[in-house]
Design a protein around this motif. Sequence first.
Motif, PDB file in Angstrom:
ATOM      1  N   LEU A  71     -46.707  18.490  18.526  1.00  0.00           N
ATOM      2  CA  LEU A  71     -46.106  19.687  19.104  1.00  0.00           C
ATOM      3  C   LEU A  71     -46.290  19.707  20.615  1.00  0.00           C
ATOM      4  CD1 LEU A  71     -44.622  22.283  18.357  1.00  0.00           C
ATOM      5  CD2 LEU A  71     -46.833  23.383  18.118  1.00  0.00           C
ATOM      6  N   LYS A  72     -47.450  19.293  21.076  1.00  0.00           N
ATOM      7  CA  LYS A  72     -47.709  19.252  22.521  1.00  0.00           C
ATOM      8  C   LYS A  72     -46.769  18.259  23.211  1.00  0.00           C
ATOM      9  CE  LYS A  72     -51.363  18.761  25.901  1.00  0.00           C
ATOM     10  NZ  LYS A  72     -52.780  18.566  26.139  1.00  0.00           N
ATOM     11  N   LYS A  73     -46.510  17.133  22.557  1.00  0.00           N
ATOM     12  CA  LYS A  73     -45.623  16.128  23.148  1.00  0.00           C
ATOM     13  C   LYS A  73     -44.171  16.599  23.196  1.00  0.00           C
ATOM     14  CE  LYS A  73     -48.450  12.111  22.250  1.00  0.00           C
ATOM     15  NZ  LYS A  73     -48.560  10.823  21.568  1.00  0.00           N
ATOM     16  N   VAL A  74     -43.790  17.513  22.299  1.00  0.00           N
ATOM     17  CA  VAL A  74     -42.438  18.085  22.362  1.00  0.00           C
ATOM     18  C   VAL A  74     -42.261  18.802  23.689  1.00  0.00           C
ATOM     19  CG1 VAL A  74     -40.944  19.897  21.419  1.00  0.00           C
ATOM     20  CG2 VAL A  74     -42.049  18.288  19.892  1.00  0.00           C
ATOM     21  N   PHE A  75     -43.277  19.587  24.079  1.00  0.00           N
ATOM     22  CA  PHE A  75     -43.182  20.319  25.335  1.00  0.00           C
ATOM     23  C   PHE A  75     -43.319  19.386  26.535  1.00  0.00           C
ATOM     24  CE2 PHE A  75     -44.231  23.663  22.329  1.00  0.00           C
ATOM     25  CZ  PHE A  75     -43.274  24.603  22.678  1.00  0.00           C
ATOM     26  N   THR A  76     -44.030  18.283  26.375  1.00  0.00           N
ATOM     27  CA  THR A  76     -44.106  17.291  27.446  1.00  0.00           C
ATOM     28  C   THR A  76     -42.744  16.622  27.636  1.00  0.00           C
ATOM     29  OG1 THR A  76     -46.428  16.882  26.953  1.00  0.00           O
ATOM     30  CG2 THR A  76     -45.290  15.214  28.241  1.00  0.00           C
ATOM     31  N   LYS A  77     -42.094  16.293  26.526  1.00  0.00           N
ATOM     32  CA  LYS A  77     -40.814  15.597  26.573  1.00  0.00           C
ATOM     33  C   LYS A  77     -39.673  16.509  27.044  1.00  0.00           C
ATOM     34  CE  LYS A  77     -37.727  12.857  23.725  1.00  0.00           C
ATOM     35  NZ  LYS A  77     -37.886  11.543  23.178  1.00  0.00           N
ATOM     36  N   PHE A  78     -39.641  17.749  26.553  1.00  0.00           N
ATOM     37  CA  PHE A  78     -38.532  18.650  26.854  1.00  0.00           C
ATOM     38  C   PHE A  78     -38.862  19.684  27.920  1.00  0.00           C
ATOM     39  CE2 PHE A  78     -37.672  17.086  22.600  1.00  0.00           C
ATOM     40  CZ  PHE A  78     -36.364  16.689  22.736  1.00  0.00           C
ATOM     41  N   GLY A  79     -40.062  19.635  28.468  1.00  0.00           N
ATOM     42  CA  GLY A  79     -40.463  20.587  29.493  1.00  0.00           C
ATOM     43  C   GLY A  79     -41.264  21.726  28.898  1.00  0.00           C
ATOM     44  N   PRO A  80     -41.844  22.541  29.763  1.00  0.00           N
ATOM     45  CA  PRO A  80     -42.705  23.627  29.276  1.00  0.00           C
ATOM     46  C   PRO A  80     -41.937  24.732  28.557  1.00  0.00           C
ATOM     47  CG  PRO A  80     -42.414  23.796  31.636  1.00  0.00           C
ATOM     48  CD  PRO A  80     -41.775  22.506  31.211  1.00  0.00           C
ATOM     49  N   SER A  81     -40.627  24.746  28.677  1.00  0.00           N
ATOM     50  CA  SER A  81     -39.820  25.746  28.005  1.00  0.00           C
ATOM     51  C   SER A  81     -38.656  25.061  27.301  1.00  0.00           C
ATOM     52  CB  SER A  81     -39.286  26.758  29.021  1.00  0.00           C
ATOM     53  OG  SER A  81     -38.503  27.716  28.390  1.00  0.00           O
ATOM     54  N   VAL A  82     -38.562  25.252  25.988  1.00  0.00           N
ATOM     55  CA  VAL A  82     -37.478  24.686  25.192  1.00  0.00           C
ATOM     56  C   VAL A  82     -36.480  25.798  24.930  1.00  0.00           C
ATOM     57  CG1 VAL A  82     -36.889  23.593  23.004  1.00  0.00           C
ATOM     58  CG2 VAL A  82     -39.045  23.028  24.110  1.00  0.00           C
ATOM     59  N   SER A  83     -35.208  25.550  25.230  1.00  0.00           N
ATOM     60  CA  SER A  83     -34.152  26.546  25.001  1.00  0.00           C
ATOM     61  C   SER A  83     -33.117  25.992  24.038  1.00  0.00           C
ATOM     62  CB  SER A  83     -33.450  26.915  26.302  1.00  0.00           C
ATOM     63  OG  SER A  83     -34.315  27.573  27.164  1.00  0.00           O
ATOM     64  N   VAL A  84     -32.695  26.850  23.112  1.00  0.00           N
ATOM     65  CA  VAL A  84     -31.655  26.487  22.149  1.00  0.00           C
ATOM     66  C   VAL A  84     -30.617  27.603  22.163  1.00  0.00           C
ATOM     67  CG1 VAL A  84     -31.146  26.038  19.728  1.00  0.00           C
ATOM     68  CG2 VAL A  84     -33.296  25.248  20.703  1.00  0.00           C
ATOM     69  N   THR A  85     -29.346  27.239  22.298  1.00  0.00           N
ATOM     70  CA  THR A  85     -28.256  28.206  22.264  1.00  0.00           C
ATOM     71  C   THR A  85     -27.497  28.020  20.953  1.00  0.00           C
ATOM     72  OG1 THR A  85     -28.053  28.080  24.657  1.00  0.00           O
ATOM     73  CG2 THR A  85     -26.217  29.043  23.470  1.00  0.00           C
ATOM     74  N   TYR A  86     -27.244  29.129  20.243  1.00  0.00           N
ATOM     75  CA  TYR A  86     -26.516  29.045  18.986  1.00  0.00           C
ATOM     76  C   TYR A  86     -25.654  30.280  18.793  1.00  0.00           C
ATOM     77  CZ  TYR A  86     -30.158  32.156  17.186  1.00  0.00           C
ATOM     78  OH  TYR A  86     -31.006  33.208  16.987  1.00  0.00           O
ATOM     79  N   LEU A  87     -24.692  30.190  17.877  1.00  0.00           N
ATOM     80  CA  LEU A  87     -23.810  31.311  17.563  1.00  0.00           C
ATOM     81  C   LEU A  87     -24.312  31.999  16.300  1.00  0.00           C
ATOM     82  CD1 LEU A  87     -20.254  29.839  18.160  1.00  0.00           C
ATOM     83  CD2 LEU A  87     -21.455  31.505  19.558  1.00  0.00           C
ATOM     84  N   ARG A  88     -24.341  33.327  16.343  1.00  0.00           N
ATOM     85  CA  ARG A  88     -24.719  34.108  15.168  1.00  0.00           C
ATOM     86  C   ARG A  88     -23.495  34.293  14.277  1.00  0.00           C
ATOM     87  NH1 ARG A  88     -29.041  38.679  16.031  1.00  0.00           N
ATOM     88  NH2 ARG A  88     -30.690  37.373  16.860  1.00  0.00           N
ATOM     89  N   GLU A  89     -23.708  34.956  13.143  1.00  0.00           N
ATOM     90  CA  GLU A  89     -22.611  35.187  12.197  1.00  0.00           C
ATOM     91  C   GLU A  89     -21.466  35.980  12.816  1.00  0.00           C
ATOM     92  OE1 GLU A  89     -24.422  37.060   8.877  1.00  0.00           O
ATOM     93  OE2 GLU A  89     -25.429  35.233   8.228  1.00  0.00           O
ATOM     94  N   ASN A  90     -21.776  36.885  13.736  1.00  0.00           N
ATOM     95  CA  ASN A  90     -20.737  37.701  14.372  1.00  0.00           C
ATOM     96  C   ASN A  90     -20.162  37.023  15.615  1.00  0.00           C
ATOM     97  OD1 ASN A  90     -22.920  37.951  16.058  1.00  0.00           O
ATOM     98  ND2 ASN A  90     -22.993  40.173  16.039  1.00  0.00           N
ATOM     99  N   ASN A  91     -20.346  35.710  15.740  1.00  0.00           N
ATOM    100  CA  ASN A  91     -19.863  34.893  16.853  1.00  0.00           C
ATOM    101  C   ASN A  91     -20.450  35.301  18.196  1.00  0.00           C
ATOM    102  OD1 ASN A  91     -18.337  33.160  15.287  1.00  0.00           O
ATOM    103  ND2 ASN A  91     -16.561  34.500  15.360  1.00  0.00           N
TER     104      ASN A  91
END
Length: 53
Positions: free
Chosen positions: A17-37
């Motif tokens: 888990l620590k290496k995820v933040f090392t690889k992707f930076g101290p902040s991981v962001s994910v953008t997605y669409l909800r059911e109501n678009n």
Amino acid sequence: MQFSVAKTLVRKYDISLKKVFTKFGPSVSVTYLRENNKETVLRLSLVSCKTKA
């Protein structure tokens, strides 16, 4: 849900888990669409808790 994103990346790349933040930076962001678009951004930050002995 926040840490499930990070844990998915842990499993995908077979790293800690620590290496995820090392690889992707101290902040991981994910953008997605909800059911109501409606677009939603999920931000996850690594917070370290160090205690003094």
